[in-house]
Every structure is written in C-alpha cells, then in structure tokens.
Design an enzyme around this catalytic site. Sequence first.
Site, mmCIF file in Angstrom:
data_model
loop_
_atom_site.group_PDB
_atom_site.id
_atom_site.type_symbol
_atom_site.label_atom_id
_atom_site.label_comp_id
_atom_site.label_asym_id
_atom_site.label_seq_id
_atom_site.Cartn_x
_atom_site.Cartn_y
_atom_site.Cartn_z
ATOM 1 N N TYR A 297 -17.723 5.188 53.826
ATOM 2 C CA TYR A 297 -17.947 4.391 52.625
ATOM 3 C C TYR A 297 -19.094 5.012 51.850
ATOM 4 C CZ TYR A 297 -19.849 0.708 49.673
ATOM 5 O OH TYR A 297 -20.328 0.006 48.598
ATOM 6 N N GLU B 8 -18.319 2.947 43.433
ATOM 7 C CA GLU B 8 -18.007 2.751 44.840
ATOM 8 C C GLU B 8 -16.787 3.573 45.226
ATOM 9 O OE1 GLU B 8 -18.404 -1.259 47.373
ATOM 10 O OE2 GLU B 8 -16.600 -1.226 46.134
#
Lengths: 290, 395
Positions: free
Chosen positions: B117, B205
């Site tokens: 991530y 993101e």
Amino acid sequence: MSILINSDTKVICQGITGKAGTFHSLGCRDYGTKMVGGVTPGKAGQDVDGIPVFDTVEDAVNETGANATMIFVPPPFTADAILEALDAGIKVIAAITEGVPVIDMVRVYEKVRASDAVLIGPNCPGLITPGECKIGIMPGYIHQPGKVGVMSRSGTLTYEAVWQTSSLKLGQSTCVGLGGDPIVGTSYIDLLKLYQEDDQTEAILMIGEIGGSAEEEAAAYVKEHVTKPVAAFIAGRTAPPGKRMGHAGAIISGGKGTATEKVKALESAGIVVAPTPADMGKAVVEAMGK
Amino acid sequence: MKIHEFQGKELFRKAGVPVLEGIVAKTPEEAAQAYDKLGGKIAVVKSQIHAGGRGKGTVIDNPKQHGVVLCKSADEARAAAEGLLGKKLVTIQTGPEGQTVNQVFVEAGCDIARELYLGIVLDRGDKKPVLMVSTEGGMEIETVAEETPELIFKEHFDPHVGLEPYQVRKLCKKLGITGAAAKAASRFMPAMCRFYVDYDCEMAEINPLVITGDDQMVALDAKITFDNNALYRHPELAEFRDLSEEEPSEVRATDAGLSYVKLEGNIGCLVNGAGLAMSTMDIIKYHGGQPANFLDVGGSANEEQVTEAFRILLSDPNVKGVLVNIFGGIARCTTIAAAVIAASKTVGFKVPLVVRLEGTEVEEGRKMLAESDVDIITASDITDAAQKIVAATGV
C-alpha cells in the site's frame, strides 16, 4: 490587559484598495482601531479615505510604525503577502482570505513558526480586543470588553458565542478566529498559553468543529497546563463522514475527526462542553462556577 | 476534486510513475477489442466510479457481478463490461443506492509477487505531507490502521525538497524490499511525492502497489483527490472533472457560489457561515428533527444567491420545512429578508418557513419580514428556531 492586540496596536491592510479591503479597513477604523496605512503594489501615494497607501509592507512599516496587518489579497497571492509582512517585521498577521492552496501554507507555516510573529488564519474572521482594537470582518457592536477569551475555527458561530457572553454580561478579553483551513498559523494551544498568562482573561471558550485533531490536542494541554475555567462547543455532530462541510478543514476522513471523539477528549480534560450552540454562554458560566 | 482511476494513471505515466497498459471502454464491444489490443492474455475489467472498494463491491440486483473482473478471453471481457456498464455498483463507499458505471478500464494483467500500500496525505498535526506505506496491500487502510497500526510506516517530507534517498531506504528496510525492487522503489517513491506536490493533491493513494515477478514497482490503482483551492494552477485538469459523479444539487450550488451538502432528512437549512450551518443541523437533530442539508450562503451573499439557495433547497422533494438561521456580520439581515420576500414570489413556499435573524441590521430586517405578506414563523433565538421548525414539520 488582553492578548496579541490592544489600543496601541498600529494596523495596516494588505490589499486595501480592493473592495473588501477598503470596506473592512474603514470598518476597523470606525471601531476605533489605529488603521495607519495600507499596501497595494503600484498604488503608493494614493489614500483610502485618508488612510495612506504604500507599495510595499516595508515602506508602510518605515513610514507608520505598523506592527499588525490584515490581509485581503486574493488566494494566489496570500502566501506571498504573509511572507512580505513577516519580512517587514510585522508581529501580528491576520490573513482573512479564503481559498489559499494548502501546499502554500506548508511553506508559510514553517517560516512563521521560525519567527516571533503570530499568524492568524487564513480563512478566518480575524481577531478583536473589544473596545480597543478590531482587525478583521466581525461585527464590532456585538462585543463587550470583559473576561472571556474566545477562540474558534468558525466565523459566524463565534459571533453567536460572543453574543451569548455579552448578553450574560461576561464580555470578552480577546476573541480570535483561528480559521477553517487544514493548516492555520495559530493553534488553540498557542492561544491557551496566552490566555492562561493574561490577567484580564478569567475564562476561556473554545469553539471547535469536526476534522483534524486540534481540539483533542488542546484538551490534553488544558489538562496539564491550564488552571482557568474552560468551556467548549464542537460543531458537526450530525455531519456525515467523507463530506467537506464548507470549511476546507471540516471533514471526517477515515473515521477520524468526529465530534463524538472531540467531545469525549474535552470532557475527560474537565472542560464543560455545551450540548447545543445555544448553550455556549451558559457553559462558560458553569465552568466558572466549578 | 476527484478523478477516475484511468485519468490518474494517465497523469502517473506523464510523471514517470510506472503503470500498466490500459484502455477505456464505454461499450462491451470496445472492452472486447481492448482485450485483444492488450495482447490477449490476461486483462482486468475495472468499473470507473469515484468510490473505492470496487473489487468487493457488487452490482445492484446482481450480487455475483463484482466491480473488478479478471478476464482470460475477449468474450469474458465483453461479458464483464456488459454486466457493469449502465449498472449501479454498490461499494462500502457509495452508500446503498450505488453509483452508475459509465465506463470501464480494461488493463493488462501482470505477474504479482507482492502487494503493498502507498498513500500520501497532508498531516494536519505536523503541517507537512506524509508518505505512508504498508505491507498490507489490497486491504482497507483504515482497517490496517485500526488492527495492525505497526504495519504502516510513515515519512514526512518537505514539499520543496521531496523525499530524500535515506527515507526510501528506511521504508524499504521496513517493508522488506531489497535488491532490484529497492532500486525500483528509489525511483517510484520520490516520483510519487513529486507528483503529489506538483499537482496540488489532497490525497494520492495506490492500493495495491505491486512488486512484479521481475522486481518492478507498478501502480495497480490510482485514487487521487486534488485541492480545490489550487485548481486554478492546473487548468489542464478541468477536462477530468466528471459531473455525472457529483450530486446535481451540489453542482448547482457550487456554480452559484454556495456551499451545499445534501443529507437524508426533511428540514431544509439556510445559514450563513460553515460553523453556524453545522451547528444548526446539530440543534435540529438535538430537538428531534432531521436536517435535509448543510447550506452555507457565505458572508457576502447577495439577494440572487440566496434566492438560488431557496430554489435548491425546495427542489429536494424530502424537504417538509425550511429553517433560515442568520447571524449577520458582513451579511446583512436586510439582504436576507429581501431575499426571503423575493423567493416567496419567484419560488413560492409551500412548506413552513421559520426565520431567525440576529446581527447586522436585524431590526430593519425583522420589520421588512413583518410588513411583507410572506407566511413566516419568526424565532427569537437558535433554540426557539429549532423547536419551531421541528414542531412545524410534525416530526
């Protein structure tokens, strides 16, 4: 005494020849503020109803001895205007402008903190010491010289609080609108320090809203360092997550920044939290009676 | 402002952030062709909506149809697009009503060795952007933060300097990345931080960020939100705005210079100032009612804007009553009173209207309303106003 500004404060307005700059410079002067000048590049030698205009903040400071400024320049130029005021040695900078890119404020914030100047805002109504000095856009007449230090992330909600404390004959020492953006120059903690040391301030009213964690940090500070009574109100108990409620900084993201969390932190620090916006004045009275 | 994944990836490619080949399709046939063009091995058909959780999300009335589909033939790609286009996809972020899928992104597959991530946001506490990475790629980052916060690693960076090489090394060490993959990270991570700053992002993101079998780092997703206050610096982003993804009444309000958020209740609110607008919603709820919206008309609203605000409020069929709460500072009570009178003529109030005025020019404003023939319930303060509108709407 009061905090940050008083009847001796000499104020200039950056962006004085714009519509809002002119209107509020005259409004502040009418209130009794020592408005000693204004700055608009290229317009030196002009005046706004008798208030002299200068090309640079440096010139304005040299000519008038100004030590505070209120900034009305448009958002793309606000960061630069703050830095110019800082460079010229201005000690209290109130940036009223709404819509400043947040990355600009990252740069400005660091420079302000490295100096001994105080930046209020941006995206704020300004600050006022009732009866002495008003720097900003708040309606002067609702204020009353007195004992409550009021600090807030909101504009009109502050007026509501001021109105209530005036109606209860408590009055205010100095009211400061911190601003509704994610990065603002001054925090609740900065002001708590000043209010705690200020003789005139007998109680503190803190008005917060959803988003970020400034209220939680302030609560922790109050617990350790503040002996004066503190009351608070948090706006946005009904705000849905993920939605920006008007202010760029008022958003619940990733489950963080909810009103519930903030109220809990404040109450655990012994702060009296008003259940509704109609009870802010009463909460101050209750805190003072504790 | 939010943009779609495929738009984010277009910007990534320009900024030197590695992404896979992909093609946007608006029909099932285009999706099948895209599959063939991408080499005809493995492709992923991904619905393009402004909400996360698409992979686990499903189409309304068709719980077997997920928002992201792995395809091994042109026919499968066609079928996936068929099942998604024009349908409403419900994810954890869309709410139960879902969001319509107007286009899909057909993307080449890749050999995935690890899923990580990566996210960049502004840290409001430290007043700096922060790069966050985690070993738990593909998971909801909020869940990771809740359950295993020790698996999220952070580095703050100066927006004008960017991420320093030593910071990349620290993060690689914590993520367990070595060799060629670490080298890929030394390009990827600083490039993402530069991207965040250059485009004035609010949030960027990538979940998952993938390390491929041959040790390359690739952005498999792109979720980007821009700082609205900085859009003036990026005129090229204007074409990326997708109005079909936004609430129509909110778009209308933005165009009129108003700040409006639609909610589920039945009491319309018209207030000046964001803090007071939020508190007005709160006090309605406190007295047993449900606010239908957040609406801040701002400090300098004119008669026309306030009239438009009434139009927007009253166009919501759920609204059974309206509360006007004004503390005049810069905004004058007379302006609001004039707007209420004008709106009653041009828009018409068929529901109860409670008005509370205080502040600048309050006496004149109250007098204007009293002398008009508009049917108004006046309130003396904010509590009185909330109680009266809740009673009038019969909650």
